[in-house]
Design a protein around this motif. Sequence first.
Motif, PDB file in Angstrom:
ATOM      1  N   GLY A  89       0.819  -1.200   0.000  1.00  0.00           N
ATOM      2  CA  GLY A  89       0.000   0.000   0.000  1.00  0.00           C
ATOM      3  C   GLY A  89       0.851   1.248   0.000  1.00  0.00           C
ATOM      4  N   ASP A  90       0.530   2.186  -0.885  1.00  0.00           N
ATOM      5  CA  ASP A  90       1.224   3.471  -0.965  1.00  0.00           C
ATOM      6  C   ASP A  90       0.200   4.578  -0.710  1.00  0.00           C
ATOM      7  N   ASP A  91       0.584   5.560   0.066  1.00  0.00           N
ATOM      8  CA  ASP A  91      -0.311   6.700   0.261  1.00  0.00           C
ATOM      9  C   ASP A  91       0.477   7.887   0.778  1.00  0.00           C
ATOM     10  N   THR A  92      -0.148   9.055   0.722  1.00  0.00           N
ATOM     11  CA  THR A  92       0.472  10.300   1.180  1.00  0.00           C
ATOM     12  C   THR A  92      -0.451  10.966   2.190  1.00  0.00           C
ATOM     13  N   PHE A  93       0.129  11.468   3.279  1.00  0.00           N
ATOM     14  CA  PHE A  93      -0.629  12.105   4.351  1.00  0.00           C
ATOM     15  C   PHE A  93       0.035  13.422   4.738  1.00  0.00           C
ATOM     16  N   ASN A  94      -0.772  14.369   5.176  1.00  0.00           N
ATOM     17  CA  ASN A  94      -0.244  15.602   5.743  1.00  0.00           C
ATOM     18  C   ASN A  94      -0.147  15.435   7.256  1.00  0.00           C
ATOM     19  N   VAL A  95       1.022  15.759   7.817  1.00  0.00           N
ATOM     20  CA  VAL A  95       1.206  15.681   9.261  1.00  0.00           C
ATOM     21  C   VAL A  95       1.588  17.048   9.795  1.00  0.00           C
ATOM     22  N   THR A  96       1.290  17.282  11.073  1.00  0.00           N
ATOM     23  CA  THR A  96       1.659  18.524  11.755  1.00  0.00           C
ATOM     24  C   THR A  96       2.225  18.170  13.123  1.00  0.00           C
ATOM     25  N   THR A  97       2.721  19.175  13.824  1.00  0.00           N
ATOM     26  CA  THR A  97       3.279  18.933  15.158  1.00  0.00           C
ATOM     27  C   THR A  97       2.216  18.454  16.135  1.00  0.00           C
ATOM     28  N   THR A  98       0.961  18.732  15.844  1.00  0.00           N
ATOM     29  CA  THR A  98      -0.129  18.290  16.728  1.00  0.00           C
ATOM     30  C   THR A  98      -0.815  17.033  16.217  1.00  0.00           C
ATOM     31  N   SER A  99      -0.459  16.591  15.024  1.00  0.00           N
ATOM     32  CA  SER A  99      -1.085  15.374  14.468  1.00  0.00           C
ATOM     33  C   SER A  99      -0.066  14.595  13.646  1.00  0.00           C
ATOM     34  N   CYS A 100       0.956  14.103  14.336  1.00  0.00           N
ATOM     35  CA  CYS A 100       1.984  13.311  13.659  1.00  0.00           C
ATOM     36  C   CYS A 100       1.632  11.831  13.632  1.00  0.00           C
ATOM     37  N   ASN A 101       0.557  11.457  14.323  1.00  0.00           N
ATOM     38  CA  ASN A 101       0.079  10.079  14.251  1.00  0.00           C
ATOM     39  C   ASN A 101      -0.818   9.930  13.038  1.00  0.00           C
ATOM     40  N   VAL A 102      -0.538   8.939  12.212  1.00  0.00           N
ATOM     41  CA  VAL A 102      -1.311   8.720  10.990  1.00  0.00           C
ATOM     42  C   VAL A 102      -1.860   7.310  10.992  1.00  0.00           C
ATOM     43  N   PHE A 103      -3.181   7.185  10.883  1.00  0.00           N
ATOM     44  CA  PHE A 103      -3.771   5.864  10.724  1.00  0.00           C
ATOM     45  C   PHE A 103      -3.711   5.528   9.240  1.00  0.00           C
ATOM     46  N   CYS A 104      -2.850   4.586   8.881  1.00  0.00           N
ATOM     47  CA  CYS A 104      -2.516   4.384   7.469  1.00  0.00           C
ATOM     48  C   CYS A 104      -2.988   3.046   6.906  1.00  0.00           C
ATOM     49  N   ALA A 105      -3.556   2.167   7.733  1.00  0.00           N
ATOM     50  CA  ALA A 105      -4.014   0.866   7.235  1.00  0.00           C
ATOM     51  C   ALA A 105      -5.470   0.959   6.810  1.00  0.00           C
ATOM     52  N   PRO A 106      -5.825   0.344   5.687  1.00  0.00           N
ATOM     53  CA  PRO A 106      -7.226   0.326   5.274  1.00  0.00           C
ATOM     54  C   PRO A 106      -8.039  -0.601   6.171  1.00  0.00           C
ATOM     55  N   ASP A 107      -9.349  -0.627   5.957  1.00  0.00           N
ATOM     56  CA  ASP A 107     -10.214  -1.525   6.714  1.00  0.00           C
ATOM     57  C   ASP A 107      -9.742  -2.969   6.562  1.00  0.00           C
TER      58      ASP A 107
END
Length: 205
Positions: free
Chosen positions: A43-61
């Motif tokens: 799986g490939d994807d791109t996410f925007n992160v910030t200092t207050t939201s560096c946790n990324v839920f990256c797995a699909p269902d």
Amino acid sequence: MTDLDVFLPMIMPYAGGCAVPTAEAAIITAARDFCERTRTWRGDDTFNVTTTSCNVFCAPDYADVFEIESARLDGQKLTPISIPDLDRQVPDWRTLEGQGGTWITQTNRGEVTVVPKCSGSLELQLYLIPSQDAQQLPDFLARDYRRAIADGALAEILMIPGQPFFAPDRAQFYSARFDAKVSALFNQQIRGQQRAPSRTRAQFM
């Protein structure tokens, strides 16, 4: 995504008396093993992160992250690291902030975190496996590898003691067939990596 019942016609006639929930649990076990060993679900994807939201839920269902293949923040490579290693090397990593990221770690099932906390565009390339509670599998697994996963499931089912379908000799046959397919695909994957083929964007379907 494809429902698990498409695998049942390749399983139930060979395991008389097996309950459907038992068969479905074995299908998930086999599919997880298959994906771990072959690394076919990417799986490939791109996410925007910030200092207050560096946790990324990256797995699909219905999926878990098995391994981070690569991660880049604004084009700069991040180093995958385990939480125990972070605790040893960077004790304050949970609150540390910076201008850019250095590491990426998996904090929870299906979730990754950039360390130090920072802002940017996070590009992930992941190896995925079905989650333990999956009710569906990716279409390509059901379409291209149905026989192999059914063999792996039968190898599990026929080894359940005290059941009318308990048959270790037959389980060994299906296990050997499953292992042969997995080994062939793994070797094919290695050869493909050596030839450095162009990547296609993976879809979580």
